[in-house]
Design an enzyme around this catalytic site. Structure first.
Site, PDB file in Angstrom:
ATOM      1  N   ARG A   1       2.472  -3.828  12.932  1.00  0.00           N
ATOM      2  CA  ARG A   1       1.921  -4.065  14.251  1.00  0.00           C
ATOM      3  C   ARG A   1       2.524  -5.365  14.779  1.00  0.00           C
ATOM      4  O   ARG A   1       2.662  -6.338  14.023  1.00  0.00           O
ATOM      5  CB  ARG A   1       0.389  -4.183  14.212  1.00  0.00           C
ATOM      6  CG  ARG A   1      -0.357  -2.861  14.071  1.00  0.00           C
ATOM      7  CD  ARG A   1      -0.205  -1.984  15.318  1.00  0.00           C
ATOM      8  NE  ARG A   1      -0.929  -0.717  15.207  1.00  0.00           N
ATOM      9  CZ  ARG A   1      -0.394   0.431  14.783  1.00  0.00           C
ATOM     10  NH1 ARG A   1       0.859   0.485  14.416  1.00  0.00           N
ATOM     11  NH2 ARG A   1      -1.122   1.531  14.748  1.00  0.00           N
TER      12      ARG A   1
ATOM     13  N   ALA B   1       8.344   4.599  14.555  1.00  0.00           N
ATOM     14  CA  ALA B   1       8.468   4.747  13.096  1.00  0.00           C
ATOM     15  C   ALA B   1       7.955   6.089  12.582  1.00  0.00           C
ATOM     16  O   ALA B   1       8.484   6.623  11.613  1.00  0.00           O
ATOM     17  CB  ALA B   1       7.783   3.599  12.382  1.00  0.00           C
TER      18      ALA B   1
ATOM     19  N   GLY C   1       0.852  -1.190   0.000  1.00  0.00           N
ATOM     20  CA  GLY C   1       0.000   0.000   0.000  1.00  0.00           C
ATOM     21  C   GLY C   1       0.885   1.237   0.000  1.00  0.00           C
ATOM     22  O   GLY C   1       1.980   1.235  -0.571  1.00  0.00           O
ATOM     23  N   ARG C   2       0.414   2.253   0.675  1.00  0.00           N
ATOM     24  CA  ARG C   2       1.156   3.518   0.628  1.00  0.00           C
ATOM     25  C   ARG C   2       2.526   3.430   1.270  1.00  0.00           C
ATOM     26  O   ARG C   2       3.522   3.877   0.702  1.00  0.00           O
ATOM     27  CB  ARG C   2       0.321   4.616   1.283  1.00  0.00           C
ATOM     28  CG  ARG C   2      -0.789   5.082   0.361  1.00  0.00           C
ATOM     29  CD  ARG C   2      -1.737   5.972   1.073  1.00  0.00           C
ATOM     30  NE  ARG C   2      -2.413   5.220   2.108  1.00  0.00           N
ATOM     31  CZ  ARG C   2      -3.636   5.489   2.548  1.00  0.00           C
ATOM     32  NH1 ARG C   2      -4.293   6.505   2.044  1.00  0.00           N
ATOM     33  NH2 ARG C   2      -4.192   4.764   3.480  1.00  0.00           N
ATOM     34  N   ILE C   3       2.579   2.879   2.482  1.00  0.00           N
ATOM     35  CA  ILE C   3       3.874   2.836   3.170  1.00  0.00           C
ATOM     36  C   ILE C   3       4.816   1.876   2.449  1.00  0.00           C
ATOM     37  O   ILE C   3       5.978   2.206   2.176  1.00  0.00           O
ATOM     38  CB  ILE C   3       3.699   2.451   4.655  1.00  0.00           C
ATOM     39  CG1 ILE C   3       2.903   3.542   5.390  1.00  0.00           C
ATOM     40  CG2 ILE C   3       5.063   2.260   5.324  1.00  0.00           C
ATOM     41  CD1 ILE C   3       2.509   3.185   6.823  1.00  0.00           C
TER      42      ILE C   3
ATOM     43  N   GLU D   1       3.245  -5.372  23.305  1.00  0.00           N
ATOM     44  CA  GLU D   1       3.605  -3.993  23.593  1.00  0.00           C
ATOM     45  C   GLU D   1       2.781  -3.392  24.738  1.00  0.00           C
ATOM     46  O   GLU D   1       1.574  -3.636  24.765  1.00  0.00           O
ATOM     47  CB  GLU D   1       3.304  -3.198  22.320  1.00  0.00           C
ATOM     48  CG  GLU D   1       4.362  -2.219  21.969  1.00  0.00           C
ATOM     49  CD  GLU D   1       4.128  -1.671  20.577  1.00  0.00           C
ATOM     50  OE1 GLU D   1       4.265  -2.425  19.607  1.00  0.00           O
ATOM     51  OE2 GLU D   1       3.804  -0.497  20.500  1.00  0.00           O
TER      52      GLU D   1
ATOM     53  N   HIS E   1       8.509   1.519  18.970  1.00  0.00           N
ATOM     54  CA  HIS E   1       7.361   2.036  18.196  1.00  0.00           C
ATOM     55  C   HIS E   1       7.533   3.524  17.862  1.00  0.00           C
ATOM     56  O   HIS E   1       6.701   4.362  18.233  1.00  0.00           O
ATOM     57  CB  HIS E   1       6.043   1.791  18.957  1.00  0.00           C
ATOM     58  CG  HIS E   1       4.852   1.679  18.034  1.00  0.00           C
ATOM     59  ND1 HIS E   1       3.774   0.888  18.306  1.00  0.00           N
ATOM     60  CD2 HIS E   1       4.583   2.262  16.844  1.00  0.00           C
ATOM     61  CE1 HIS E   1       2.884   0.998  17.324  1.00  0.00           C
ATOM     62  NE2 HIS E   1       3.364   1.831  16.423  1.00  0.00           N
TER      63      HIS E   1
ATOM     64  N   ASP F   1      10.103  -2.616  15.292  1.00  0.00           N
ATOM     65  CA  ASP F   1       9.668  -1.363  15.914  1.00  0.00           C
ATOM     66  C   ASP F   1       8.406  -1.583  16.738  1.00  0.00           C
ATOM     67  O   ASP F   1       7.969  -0.700  17.462  1.00  0.00           O
ATOM     68  CB  ASP F   1       9.409  -0.311  14.821  1.00  0.00           C
ATOM     69  CG  ASP F   1       9.087   1.060  15.406  1.00  0.00           C
ATOM     70  OD1 ASP F   1       9.870   1.539  16.250  1.00  0.00           O
ATOM     71  OD2 ASP F   1       8.049   1.644  15.032  1.00  0.00           O
TER      72      ASP F   1
HETATM   73  C1  GLV Z   1       1.778   4.002  14.315  1.00  0.00           C
HETATM   74  O1  GLV Z   1       2.022   2.849  14.562  1.00  0.00           O
HETATM   75  C2  GLV Z   1       0.670   4.399  13.529  1.00  0.00           C
HETATM   76  O2  GLV Z   1      -0.185   3.563  13.222  1.00  0.00           O
HETATM   77  O3  GLV Z   1       0.600   5.587  13.200  1.00  0.00           O
HETATM   78  C1  GLV Z   2      -0.559   0.954   5.473  1.00  0.00           C
HETATM   79  O1  GLV Z   2      -0.701   1.600   6.479  1.00  0.00           O
HETATM   80  C2  GLV Z   2      -0.503   1.543   4.151  1.00  0.00           C
HETATM   81  O2  GLV Z   2      -1.137   2.571   3.907  1.00  0.00           O
HETATM   82  O3  GLV Z   2       0.246   0.955   3.362  1.00  0.00           O
END
Ligand code: GLV
Ligand code: GLV
Length: 328
Positions: free
Chosen positions: A240, A295, A157-159, A269, A293, A264
């Site tokens: 996660r 990031a 996806g985006r990340i 957690e 955590h 991370d």
């Molecule tokens: C961090 O883990 C987020 O989901 O922004």
């Molecule tokens: C996940 O958070 C994505 O947008 O790829």
């Protein structure tokens, strides 16, 4: 006057926007995770709740809030901490903060973990600071290259795409990914190839997770999957914790089935280790890099998260559509 409850001190940028909109803001005064009891008391009678990923937003919270509550703005990209069905039942809009800025920050931390694993940066830092450096040596702390290796993205996806761009453009990596949906842009622009999860596990030198936590992704990396990983491959998790079966990971690390892990996020957690009965500790491995955590923990990203959460609240309280409604 509309009232907003914020569960912890956050970047002030969003609070300024809420104030400008004329809302009464109550921020939980202690800089620590809010206890459930205090959350239930704090949200009572409020129009909006600005929550963190560490807050469990469930039926109890919606009930305690009462009928004025219109929006829960989660200060995070992920929103597995919010019961979306309960929100729907109570007619509450849930939003998250998936901006480009935030996602780029997560991609950078992912890359930082990958580089640190490959070049043993944490071990080398420890070595240098503890009087162990006695002179240059040909075999001292040899790592592996990232350049030219195969990156396997689980979730494109985006990340995931932002990690991909860094990998291909910056490090000449080959890119494979597994996802329910094909990402044709990634394929066209970066030469990525969609493969099955099994093939990804078998082929990638670095595997990075970019999926949300859902019933279908919980423990998606467990004993069987870890056993399929190429010898010498590394696992990176900035998504996660529960996406990885921590017990299985510990066993794979102990048997040197995988080369290392950059984490991370953790299954239990804020505990780093879920269960120490097996005497398996993430902390004991030199080839495991742990970050708490962080990031999205850059000034710019946290400002953006704060502003997006606030803008979502303002939009919903004005009867408009949320900017970034939480969508599975
Ligand atoms: C961090 O883990 C987020 O989901 O922004
Ligand atoms: C996940 O958070 C994505 O947008 O790829």
């Amino acid at each position: 006057m509309k009232e907003v409850f914020v569960t912890r001190k956050i970047h002030p940028a969003g609070l300024a926007l809420l104030k400008k909109a004329g809302y009464k803001i109550t921020v939980y005064p202690k800089d620590q995770m809010i206890e459930k009891k205090e959350l239930l008391a704090g949200v009572k009678g409020k129009d909006a709740l600005l929550s963190l990923l560490t807050d469990k937003i469930d039926e109890d919270v919606f009930k305690a809030a009462g009928p004025r509550l219109k929006v829960v703005a989660n200060y995070a990209v992920g929103f597995d901490n919010v019961d979306l069905q309960a929100a729907k039942k109570h007619n509450v809009t849930v939003t998250n903060t998936p901006s480009d800025k935030v996602n780029e920050s997560v991609a950078e931390e992912t890359f930082a973990l990958m580089m640190a694993l490959a070049r043993r940066i944490a071990e080398a830092d420890h070595f240098s600071k503890h009087g162990q450096y006695k002179g240059w040596a040909p075999m001292l702390l040899n790592g592996v290259d990232v350049y030219g290796k195969t990156l396997g993205l689980i979730g494109a996806g985006r990340i995931g795409s932002m990690v991909a761009r860094r990998a291909v453009n910056g490090f000449g990596m080959k890119l494979i990914y597994s996802d329910m949906r094909p990402n044709s842009e990634l394929e066209k622009q970066l030469g990525a190839k969609k493969v099955s999860l099994v093939n990804l596990l078998k082929k990638a030198d670095f595997i990075s997770l970019h999926v949300p936590l859902l019933p279908s992704t919980r423990h998606m990396i467990s004993t069987k999957q870890l056993a399929m990983m190429k010898p010498g491959a590394f696992l990176i998790n900035t998504s996660r914790g529960p996406v990885v079966d921590e017990k299985a990971l510990l066993k794979a690390l102990r048997s040197k089935k995988i080369a290392g892990a950059g984490l991370d996020v953790f299954e239990c957690e804020p505990a780093i280790d879920c269960d120490l009965r097996d005497n398996l500790e993430l902390k004991s491995f030199e080839n495991v890099i742990l970050t708490p955590h962080i990031a999205s923990a850059t000034e710019a990203a946290r400002r953006d998260m704060s502003e997006i959460a606030a803008k979502n609240i303002i939009a919903v309280l004005k009867g408009k559509k949320a900017l970034t409604p939480a969508k599975v």
